[in-house]
Design a protein around this motif. Structure first.
Motif, PDB file in Angstrom:
ATOM      1  N   VAL A 146       0.863  -1.179   0.000  1.00 42.76           N
ATOM      2  CA  VAL A 146       0.000   0.000   0.000  1.00 42.76           C
ATOM      3  C   VAL A 146       0.901   1.231   0.000  1.00 42.76           C
ATOM      4  O   VAL A 146       1.814   1.346   0.830  1.00 42.76           O
ATOM      5  CB  VAL A 146      -0.922   0.030   1.239  1.00 42.76           C
ATOM      6  CG1 VAL A 146      -1.791   1.284   1.229  1.00 42.76           C
ATOM      7  CG2 VAL A 146      -1.792  -1.224   1.278  1.00 42.76           C
ATOM      8  N   LYS A 147       0.666   2.163  -0.916  1.00 36.53           N
ATOM      9  CA  LYS A 147       1.521   3.338  -1.035  1.00 36.53           C
ATOM     10  C   LYS A 147       1.366   4.271   0.154  1.00 36.53           C
ATOM     11  O   LYS A 147       0.276   4.440   0.689  1.00 36.53           O
ATOM     12  CB  LYS A 147       1.212   4.091  -2.327  1.00 36.53           C
ATOM     13  CG  LYS A 147       1.654   3.363  -3.587  1.00 36.53           C
ATOM     14  CD  LYS A 147       1.399   4.201  -4.824  1.00 36.53           C
ATOM     15  CE  LYS A 147       1.874   3.485  -6.084  1.00 36.53           C
ATOM     16  NZ  LYS A 147       1.644   4.302  -7.302  1.00 36.53           N
ATOM     17  N   ARG A 148       2.486   4.899   0.519  1.00 36.65           N
ATOM     18  CA  ARG A 148       2.483   5.849   1.633  1.00 36.65           C
ATOM     19  C   ARG A 148       1.509   6.998   1.357  1.00 36.65           C
ATOM     20  O   ARG A 148       0.811   7.464   2.271  1.00 36.65           O
ATOM     21  CB  ARG A 148       3.903   6.391   1.840  1.00 36.65           C
ATOM     22  CG  ARG A 148       4.020   7.616   2.773  1.00 36.65           C
ATOM     23  CD  ARG A 148       3.629   7.300   4.207  1.00 36.65           C
ATOM     24  NE  ARG A 148       3.733   8.484   5.031  1.00 36.65           N
ATOM     25  CZ  ARG A 148       4.787   8.769   5.790  1.00 36.65           C
ATOM     26  NH1 ARG A 148       5.830   7.957   5.817  1.00 36.65           N
ATOM     27  NH2 ARG A 148       4.809   9.851   6.535  1.00 36.65           N
ATOM     28  N   GLN A 149       1.443   7.448   0.111  1.00 43.19           N
ATOM     29  CA  GLN A 149       0.562   8.565  -0.213  1.00 43.19           C
ATOM     30  C   GLN A 149      -0.896   8.199   0.055  1.00 43.19           C
ATOM     31  O   GLN A 149      -1.690   9.045   0.495  1.00 43.19           O
ATOM     32  CB  GLN A 149       0.733   8.977  -1.676  1.00 43.19           C
ATOM     33  CG  GLN A 149      -0.054  10.219  -2.055  1.00 43.19           C
ATOM     34  CD  GLN A 149       0.291  11.412  -1.182  1.00 43.19           C
ATOM     35  OE1 GLN A 149       1.460  11.771  -1.043  1.00 43.19           O
ATOM     36  NE2 GLN A 149      -0.710  12.029  -0.569  1.00 43.19           N
ATOM     37  N   GLU A 150      -1.255   6.938  -0.192  1.00 45.55           N
ATOM     38  CA  GLU A 150      -2.631   6.503   0.078  1.00 45.55           C
ATOM     39  C   GLU A 150      -2.925   6.547   1.571  1.00 45.55           C
ATOM     40  O   GLU A 150      -4.029   6.924   1.995  1.00 45.55           O
ATOM     41  CB  GLU A 150      -2.831   5.088  -0.466  1.00 45.55           C
ATOM     42  CG  GLU A 150      -4.274   4.628  -0.471  1.00 45.55           C
ATOM     43  CD  GLU A 150      -4.476   3.317  -1.209  1.00 45.55           C
ATOM     44  OE1 GLU A 150      -5.606   2.810  -1.178  1.00 45.55           O
ATOM     45  OE2 GLU A 150      -3.504   2.820  -1.821  1.00 45.55           O
TER      46      GLU A 150
ATOM     47  N   VAL B 274      11.727   8.287  -4.656  1.00 49.44           N
ATOM     48  CA  VAL B 274      11.503   7.127  -3.803  1.00 49.44           C
ATOM     49  C   VAL B 274      10.007   6.960  -3.602  1.00 49.44           C
ATOM     50  O   VAL B 274       9.298   7.931  -3.338  1.00 49.44           O
ATOM     51  CB  VAL B 274      12.192   7.300  -2.428  1.00 49.44           C
ATOM     52  CG1 VAL B 274      11.881   6.118  -1.528  1.00 49.44           C
ATOM     53  CG2 VAL B 274      13.684   7.455  -2.602  1.00 49.44           C
ATOM     54  N   THR B 275       9.533   5.731  -3.742  1.00 54.72           N
ATOM     55  CA  THR B 275       8.140   5.415  -3.454  1.00 54.72           C
ATOM     56  C   THR B 275       8.097   4.568  -2.196  1.00 54.72           C
ATOM     57  O   THR B 275       8.687   3.483  -2.151  1.00 54.72           O
ATOM     58  CB  THR B 275       7.485   4.640  -4.612  1.00 54.72           C
ATOM     59  OG1 THR B 275       7.525   5.437  -5.799  1.00 54.72           O
ATOM     60  CG2 THR B 275       6.035   4.306  -4.283  1.00 54.72           C
ATOM     61  N   GLN B 276       7.440   5.090  -1.160  1.00 48.19           N
ATOM     62  CA  GLN B 276       7.294   4.347   0.079  1.00 48.19           C
ATOM     63  C   GLN B 276       6.025   3.534   0.038  1.00 48.19           C
ATOM     64  O   GLN B 276       4.959   4.017  -0.347  1.00 48.19           O
ATOM     65  CB  GLN B 276       7.235   5.294   1.279  1.00 48.19           C
ATOM     66  CG  GLN B 276       8.588   5.770   1.763  1.00 48.19           C
ATOM     67  CD  GLN B 276       8.428   6.619   3.012  1.00 48.19           C
ATOM     68  OE1 GLN B 276       7.823   7.672   2.967  1.00 48.19           O
ATOM     69  NE2 GLN B 276       8.975   6.148   4.115  1.00 48.19           N
ATOM     70  N   THR B 277       6.121   2.273   0.463  1.00 47.84           N
ATOM     71  CA  THR B 277       4.956   1.407   0.541  1.00 47.84           C
ATOM     72  C   THR B 277       4.982   0.649   1.856  1.00 47.84           C
ATOM     73  O   THR B 277       6.028   0.537   2.510  1.00 47.84           O
ATOM     74  CB  THR B 277       4.907   0.402  -0.632  1.00 47.84           C
ATOM     75  OG1 THR B 277       6.106  -0.401  -0.604  1.00 47.84           O
ATOM     76  CG2 THR B 277       4.803   1.116  -1.965  1.00 47.84           C
ATOM     77  N   TYR B 278       3.820   0.100   2.219  1.00 48.35           N
ATOM     78  CA  TYR B 278       3.698  -0.660   3.455  1.00 48.35           C
ATOM     79  C   TYR B 278       2.995  -1.981   3.165  1.00 48.35           C
ATOM     80  O   TYR B 278       2.091  -2.046   2.326  1.00 48.35           O
ATOM     81  CB  TYR B 278       2.907   0.127   4.502  1.00 48.35           C
ATOM     82  CG  TYR B 278       3.612   1.374   4.968  1.00 48.35           C
ATOM     83  CD1 TYR B 278       4.398   1.373   6.117  1.00 48.35           C
ATOM     84  CD2 TYR B 278       3.526   2.556   4.231  1.00 48.35           C
ATOM     85  CE1 TYR B 278       5.071   2.513   6.527  1.00 48.35           C
ATOM     86  CE2 TYR B 278       4.202   3.698   4.635  1.00 48.35           C
ATOM     87  CZ  TYR B 278       4.963   3.671   5.785  1.00 48.35           C
ATOM     88  OH  TYR B 278       5.627   4.807   6.179  1.00 48.35           O
TER      89      TYR B 278
END
Length: 280
Positions: free
Chosen positions: A55-59, A136-140
């Motif tokens: 799941v993207k950090r922006q979401e 950089v794309t942060q995801t969880y």
């Protein structure tokens, strides 16, 4: 991996620090609790619908700041840095799930850590930050805190053993590959030696132990699933003879979940004698 008790203690400490930070920034308890509940709900629903999908950090930022920015006032963009460690602690203590943070760099360099550590690093703007020399794309992603023996015994579906086995083989091949890359066709050639065919012929699955992968949706579907969950990445690179060729390489989820330890064990099993070598 930490034991469940150690993980809960670690997350409790990080949650206490996040609460103190929230108080110092003047966020109301109601705003924080509501945002934590939304993050936990989103992560659980996403994991249920598409297990293992990041799941993207922006979401998460969007759901955290939904309908609250105007109430928390100035500094509202710092709310994710408070909420994410609290949500990670709730998921760990209530559900036994770890909220892992992963970073996809433009140059494919792996990075890993807990949600709390990532939130602390990006707390200044709540955006997930950037990296020198590229985006950089942060995801969880959610992972169980149970030890592997208990996962196999009580959680894993035996019907998915073949899929997990194929995923393990692909990761192992990439761990040992020169430069950490394998051409797509070469990967299929190696898998075919295990009875896993890219284009199986009619009747292939009648008496074959690999019948679960007897169609393109089987083996190719597993590779596609690994791409979506960021265990592997498929990209085009320049071919020596000109043009482009498709290659597979390990992505951030594989680096995070397996890392150098897995490669050391693989080398030890194969008797390569280079288990001190770092993972590609």
């Amino acid at each position: 991996m930490d034991s469940l008790q150690e993980a809960n203690e670690r997350y409790k400490k990080e949650a206490d620090e996040a609460e103190a930070k929230g108080d110092a920034l003047g966020f109301t308890r109601n705003a924080i609790d509501s945002a934590v509940a939304r993050v936990v709900r989103l992560m659980l629903f996403k994991n249920y619908e598409k297990p293992g999908m990041p799941v993207k950090r922006q979401e998460l930022n969007d759901v955290i700041q939904k309908d609250v920015t105007h109430r928390v006032g100035r500094g509202g963009n710092k709310l994710p840095g408070v909420v994410l460690p609290l949500a990670a602690a709730k998921l760990a203590t209530a559900f036994g799930l770890e909220m892992r943070e992963m970073k996809r760099h433009a140059a494919s360099a792996p990075a890993r850590g807990t949600a709390a550590a990532a939130a602390a690093g990006a707390a200044a703007d709540g955006s997930g930050g950037g990296a020198a020399g590229g985006s950089v794309t942060q995801t969880y992603v959610l992972r169980s805190l149970l030890p592997p023996t208990l996962l196999v015994r009580f959680v894993h579906d035996a019907g998915e053993d073949a899929m997990r086995g194929l995923m393990t083989v692909v990761v192992a091949l990439l761990q040992l590959a020169p430069n950490g890359q394998i051409e797509a066709e070469d990967l299929w050639r190696q898998l075919s030696q295990l009875g896993v065919e890219k284009d199986p012929q009619p009747g292939y699955d009648r008496d074959d132990a690999a019948s679960v992968f007897s169609n393109k949706e089987g083996a190719a579907g597993v590779l596609a699933h690994m791409e979506r969950c960021r265990y592997v990445a498929k990209k085009s690179v320049a071919a020596a003879a000109g043009g482009q060729r498709a290659v597979y390489e390990l992505a951030e989820a594989a680096h995070d979940e397996f890392g150098a330890t897995a490669k050391a064990l693989i080398n030890q099993w194969l008797g390569n004698g280079n288990d001190g070598e770092e993972a590609q």
